[in-house]
Structure formats: structure tokens, C-alpha cells
Design a protein around this motif. Structure first.
Motif, mmCIF file in Angstrom:
data_model
loop_
_atom_site.group_PDB
_atom_site.id
_atom_site.type_symbol
_atom_site.label_atom_id
_atom_site.label_comp_id
_atom_site.label_asym_id
_atom_site.label_seq_id
_atom_site.Cartn_x
_atom_site.Cartn_y
_atom_site.Cartn_z
ATOM 1 N N GLY A 100 25.030 38.046 40.627
ATOM 2 C CA GLY A 100 25.402 37.487 39.319
ATOM 3 C C GLY A 100 26.391 36.340 39.381
ATOM 4 N N VAL A 143 35.208 33.842 44.099
ATOM 5 C CA VAL A 143 35.202 35.204 43.547
ATOM 6 C C VAL A 143 36.410 35.934 44.127
ATOM 7 C CG1 VAL A 143 33.896 37.356 43.344
ATOM 8 C CG2 VAL A 143 32.681 35.170 43.554
ATOM 9 N N ASP A 169 35.527 33.498 39.346
ATOM 10 C CA ASP A 169 34.771 34.702 39.004
ATOM 11 C C ASP A 169 35.751 35.878 39.137
ATOM 12 O OD1 ASP A 169 33.254 37.027 38.959
ATOM 13 O OD2 ASP A 169 31.577 36.181 40.079
ATOM 14 N N ALA A 171 35.321 39.002 37.923
ATOM 15 C CA ALA A 171 34.656 40.263 37.552
ATOM 16 C C ALA A 171 35.321 41.485 38.175
ATOM 17 C CB ALA A 171 33.182 40.214 37.951
ATOM 18 N N GLY A 205 29.419 43.481 28.850
ATOM 19 C CA GLY A 205 30.227 42.506 28.117
ATOM 20 C C GLY A 205 30.910 41.562 29.077
HETATM 21 C C1 PLP Z 1 31.524 39.473 41.384
HETATM 22 C C2 PLP Z 1 30.689 39.589 40.144
HETATM 23 N N1 PLP Z 1 30.331 38.471 39.479
HETATM 24 C C3 PLP Z 1 29.597 38.521 38.370
HETATM 25 C C4 PLP Z 1 29.180 39.719 37.840
HETATM 26 C C5 PLP Z 1 28.303 39.694 36.638
HETATM 27 O O1 PLP Z 1 28.740 40.486 35.600
HETATM 28 P P1 PLP Z 1 27.710 41.210 34.614
HETATM 29 O O2 PLP Z 1 27.069 42.331 35.348
HETATM 30 O O3 PLP Z 1 28.579 41.684 33.494
HETATM 31 O O4 PLP Z 1 26.727 40.198 34.157
HETATM 32 C C6 PLP Z 1 29.547 40.914 38.486
HETATM 33 C C7 PLP Z 1 29.212 42.260 37.982
HETATM 34 O O5 PLP Z 1 28.346 42.852 37.704
HETATM 35 C C8 PLP Z 1 30.296 40.848 39.673
HETATM 36 O O6 PLP Z 1 30.640 41.961 40.331
#
Ligand code: PLP
Length: 432
Positions: A100, A143, A169, A171, A205
Motif C-alpha cells: 500500500g 516509511v 508514510d 501507517a 480509515g
Molecule cells: C506501511 C503502510 N503503508 C500504507 C498502508 C495502507 O493503509 P491502508 O491499509 O489503511 O490502506 C499500510 C497498512 O495497511 C501500511 O502498513
């Protein structure tokens, strides 16, 4: 008589860990408020809960503006649009991450350029960035993976030198701080996910944060079908989409954010204790400590397993044995995106991969990132964050299971077990 549970012995732990996500009456009453108010969507824009949460969330990360969106993937996509990534632009991404991170780059018809990770942090290796920059490079998308930050000091200075945008990123790093500044507030924008496994979740979300009003307005328009942003100072008009977050989801985020600082303290204390028990254990290693991380808010505890010090018993067997001892964990949690079965990239669908070239870029075969491959296929062991919200006894059970497995590692030699076979597959290819 076997000692390891995977070979027929008794497991260290029979009781499950406390489940994730956590909720209380606060979530219930917020949901009830949405229900009875009958304002369920993300429109009128933004909804009461989504608006209040986004403001507090941005502030919590020392940023000025925040906008909720419906996934973390969309948060990255909207951030790339905000900084003006155009078709054919190149965006540097770490090779070792969730797919993602990379998909949104392709979705805006830009070209992802993979950079290997630092073997000591598993985050994008800042030392390798400059050699990946070309005249087409427009942005860096680091990230903050697992439990560390990408080296933002180095990344920001490279970005400044080469006039590149930075989208963080975030997340994995809700509430994390780098030298006193919130995750996502140091780059041009930060993109967060609230998917079920994250440190704050509403099921699905995301949120974009930034200190730049112009970027914020672009994000707002893009995720709200191109309508004018609430402030509309810059009068940008663009084609947008409905990527709004509904109010039921937004409502549960507020209580979770309130809980986060106390949870971060518990996790940090448990991490410290965990490391004190495991330090100097043959076969194991820690990621490099990072004093510039001034608040840890990790998605997972990430440990290194060295098969070479453990009679060449592969990580898959070590991890499967731990699972059978009652400890949730994973080895092949992520893999270099270019090798992932979730990345069957077809240049016909992403035309920028062909522009100006005799042959389209073959993203699946043109990279070898040794540190990412080593982490993905041999070394990294991921323990989900919720294991570290419990008591000292919970942490002892994890450490005890690790010691028991290492001490009896010979029982794993040549063992055939469904849990080991499952660990040899990437997550997307496993049965459950
Ligand atoms: C490092 C990272 N980037 C992007 C995402 C994307 O997030 P989502 O699953 O909410 O679309 C995720 C998680 O799922 C992630 O772990």
C-alpha cells in the motif's frame, strides 16, 4: 519426549493475549451520537466527528492541518496529488514495506523507484537515496516501519538539496516523535492508516496531516469529489473522488487517540523489560537504538533472528514454534514489494512505466535490495503491538517462549508442520 509445543510438548502460554482493538463506553457513546444525529456520511464536509478528530490528531503530531480519508492508501495518494506529482514523475520508495505504500504511486501514473532499507532499522536507507535520484525524481516517500523512523534528518537535507517533496508514510507510527516533532509533520505531508491492525483504528480509515495550507486544500478537494476546500484560499480546482471517511468510523477515533499516550508509555516500559530479558542472547539481535525517536509508538516489536547462529534452523521454523507456544508473531510479514505476489504490475495498466523507453520498466525483476530481502526472507520477526499492552507476566511469557524455542531448536530440524509451511509463504498466499 519433545519439549516444544510444535513437536508435541506443552505450550508456554495457553491463555490468549488481551484482544485488539481496545474499546470502552467512550466508543459506544460516540457511535450512539452519530446514530441519533443521523449525520452518518462524510458529507456535509467534513463531518463533526471527522473534523474534530482531524484537528486534534494533527495537533497531537505537531502539524497544523489534518484531513480524514477512508484508507491509509488513499492518504498517500492524496498527499502525492497535493505535492503535485505528475504522470511520469519518479517517487523513491523503500523496497521493504506494505504494498500500500507503492500502489498509490502507480495510481497517479508515477514511477516507483525502490531504495533498499538500512539493515539496522529496516527503514529506507538514506545513504542510498542520492544514487537513485534522476532528473525525473520529484518526491521521497519514506516509511517509518515497524518500530523505527526513517532517518528524517538525512532525508530532509537530501530533499532540500535536490528540490524534492517528502511524504512520510506514517501507517506504523501514530503518536511517534522524532526529535520532539510529530511523525508526519517534518516532511511536506504525513499519511496515516487506521486499518484494523494499527495503533489507532476505526476498521478502515486514514488521515493526512501537513503544515502547508495549500497542500491541505488540495487534499480536501481531491478526497471530496473536487469540491472547494473549506478554506479555499488558493482556489485550486481539480478532479477529485469520494474518499471521505464516514462519521461512524470517525467517531471511534477520538477515544482511541485519547488512550494513545498512556498506551505508548505501557508499550515503552514493556519493550524495555523485554529487551532487558533478551539482551546478549545468541541467535537474536535488536534493531539499532535511535535516540532521535523521542516518543516510541511502534506498530510492532521487530526482532532479528540469526539462523546462522542457530544451527541453520530457518526463521520459518523458529516463528512457527513460537506461535505454537502461544505467542502471535510473524516472519514473512512484509517482503520487498517488487517480489510480492500482491504486486503483479502490468505496464499496460501503468503507462508511465513505458514512456520514453524502448521497453517498459520491469519493476519485478530490475531490483535486488539485499537488506530488504534479508529482513523479509531470513531475519525479521514481528510481534504485534497489542502483546505489549499487557502485564510483566505477558512479556515474560513471550521471552520464556523465545528462550524455550532457542534452547530446544534441534527439535525443529527437518520437522514438517503446517505452521512451518504457512510461514514459508508470504501473507497473501497463506490459507488464513
Ligand atoms: C506501511 C503502510 N503503508 C500504507 C498502508 C495502507 O493503509 P491502508 O491499509 O489503511 O490502506 C499500510 C497498512 O495497511 C501500511 O502498513
Amino acid at each position: 519426549m519433545a519439549k516444544l509445543a510444535i513437536a508435541g510438548g506443552e505450550p508456554v502460554r495457553k491463555k490468549p493475549f488481551d484482544p485488539w482493538p481496545v474499546y470502552t463506553e467512550a466508543e459506544r457513546s460516540a457511535l450512539d451520537d452519530v446514530l441519533t444525529n443521523r449525520n452518518w456520511g462524510g458529507q456535509p464536509f467534513p463531518g463533526k466527528h471527522g473534523d474534530a478528530f482531524a484537528k486534534t490528531f494533527a495537533e497531537f503530531h505537531t502539524a497544523k492541518y489534518g484531513q480524514c480519508v477512508n484508507t491509509g492508501t488513499v492518504a498517500i495518494q492524496a498527499a502525492l496529488k497535493a505535492v503535485g506529482i505528475q504522470p511520469g514523475d519518479e517517487v523513491l520508495v523503500p523496497a521493504y514495506t506494505w504494498e500500500g505504500t507503492v500502489g498509490p504511486v502507480l495510481l497517479v501514473n508515477a514511477v516507483p523507484v525502490f531504495v533498499d532499507v538500512d539493515p539496522e532499522t529496516y527503514c529506507m536507507d538514506a545513504k542510498l537515496i542520492e544514487q537513485a535520484i534522476t532528473p525525473k525524481t520529484r518526491a521521497i516517500l519514506p516509511v517509518h516501519l515497524g518500530m523505527r523512523f526513517a532517518d528524517l534528518d538525512a532525508i530532509m537535507s537530501i530533499a532540500q538539496k535536490h528540490n524534492l517533496k517528502v511524504v512520510e508514510d506514517c501507517a506504523h507510527v501514530h503518536g511517534g516523535m522524532w526529535r520532539g516533532k510529530g511523525a508526519g509533520s517534518i516532511g511536506d505531508l504525513g499519511a496515516f492508516s487506521f486499518q484494523s491492525s494499527k495503533l489507532i483504528t476505526c476498521g478502515e480509515g486514514g488521515c493526512v496531516i501537513t503544515g502547508n495550507l495549500e497542500y491541505f486544500e488540495r487534499v480536501q478537494s481531491y478526497i471530496n469529489t473536487g469540491r472547494a476546500s473549506v478554506t479555499d484560499k488558493f482556489k485550486h480546482r481539480m478532479i477529485g473522488f469520494n474518499y471521505r471517511l464516514g462519521e461512524f468510523q470517525a467517531a471511534v477515533l477520538g477515544p482511541q487517540l485519547e488512550r494513545l499516550p498512556a498506551q505508548a508509555k505501557i508499550r515503552q516500559a514493556n519493550f524495555d523489560y523485554f529487551e532487558s530479558r533478551l539482551r546478549n542472547t545468541r541467535g537474536l539481535g535488536f534493531l539499532r537504538p535511535e535516540p532521535r525517536i523521542t516518543r516510541t509508538a511502534p506498530y510492532s516489536y521487530v526482532l532479528k533472528y540469526f539462523a546462522g547462529q542457530m544451527k541453520d534452523i530457518p526463521r520459518a521454523a523458529f516463528v512457527a514454534a513460537l506461535q505454537l507456544e502461544g505467542i502471535p508473531c510473524d516472519g514473512l510479514f512484509y517482503e520487498p514489494v517488487y517480489r510480492s505476489s500482491l504486486f503483479p504490475v502490468n505496464p499496460a495498466e501503468y503507462p508511465a512505466l513505458s514512456w520514453g523507453r524502448e521497453k517498459p520498466l520491469d519493476l519485478r525483476n530490475m531490483y535486488r535490495c539485499p537488506a530488504s530481502e534479508c529482513a523479509a526472507y531470513h531475519e525479521a520477526v514481528w510481534f504485534p503491538h497489542y502483546l505489549f499492552l499487557g502485564s510483566k507476566e505477558d512479556i515474560d511469557s513471550i521471552a520464556d517462549a523465545i528462550f524455550k524455542t532457542l534452547e530446544n531448536i534441534e527439535e525443529l530440524r527437518s520437522l514438517d508442520h503446517p505452521a512451518i509451511r504457512s510461514q514459508q509463504l508470504s501473507r497473501a498466499d497463506r490459507e488464513s
